[in-house]
Design a protein around this motif. Structure first.
Motif, PDB file in Angstrom:
ATOM      1  N   VAL A  23       0.916  -1.308   0.051  1.00 27.13           N
ATOM      2  CA  VAL A  23      -0.095   0.090   0.085  1.00 27.13           C
ATOM      3  C   VAL A  23       0.872   1.187   0.070  1.00 27.13           C
ATOM      4  CG1 VAL A  23      -1.620   1.383   1.163  1.00 27.13           C
ATOM      5  CG2 VAL A  23      -2.017  -1.274   0.913  1.00 27.13           C
TER       6      VAL A  23
ATOM      7  N   ALA B 103       2.588   1.669  -3.285  1.00 25.89           N
ATOM      8  CA  ALA B 103       1.600   1.909  -4.443  1.00 25.89           C
ATOM      9  C   ALA B 103       1.221   3.547  -4.403  1.00 25.89           C
ATOM     10  CB  ALA B 103       0.078   1.215  -4.277  1.00 25.89           C
ATOM     11  N   ASN B 104       1.299   3.875  -3.257  1.00 26.84           N
ATOM     12  CA  ASN B 104       0.815   5.367  -3.009  1.00 26.84           C
ATOM     13  C   ASN B 104       2.122   6.308  -2.977  1.00 26.84           C
ATOM     14  OD1 ASN B 104      -2.123   5.693  -2.733  1.00 26.84           O
ATOM     15  ND2 ASN B 104      -1.506   3.637  -1.409  1.00 26.84           N
TER      16      ASN B 104
END
Length: 118
Positions: A33, A36-37
């Motif tokens: 996460v 991905a960000n």
């Protein structure tokens, strides 16, 4: 926030008790996460006196994710509030440029037979 100015953008504190089986999956999910960000991050696992292999798993994760995983281990179970308090006190300041008013990280490691950190 500029990554050059503040290398760690997000600190995640995870208090735990006897969670050896779920830790690798949790760390993989957090890593996925955050990447991905586009966030730089750290995870501070606070082992609250676990009687299983949780601390060994945290140590393994700190080898696999050396820039992201840190840990603190208590000799006995103190409860969630003290674990969170300790974890919050560990977050952030790796280079001395933490924004004013936020806690500083204590990076001293203690021997394996004492409560301590990775």
């Amino acid at each position: 926030m500029n990554n050059e100015e503040y290398p760690v953008e997000i600190s995640v504190v995870v208090p735990l008790y006897n969670e050896e089986e779920s830790l690798p999956e949790l760390q993989a999910w957090i890593d996925r996460v955050m990447k991905a960000n586009g966030f730089t991050y750290e995870v501070i696992y606070v082992n609250d006196g676990s009687t299983d292999r949780s601390w060994e798993v945290i140590r393994q994760l700190s080898q696999e994710y050396p820039d992201a995983v840190h840990g603190v281990s208590f000799r006995r179970n103190y409860g969630k509030s003290p674990a969170l308090h300790t974890g919050f006190g560990q977050g952030g300041d790796h280079d001395g440029r933490r924004p004013p008013g936020l806690p500083r990280r204590d990076s001293r490691a203690l021997p394996d037979d004492n409560p301590g950190g990775v």
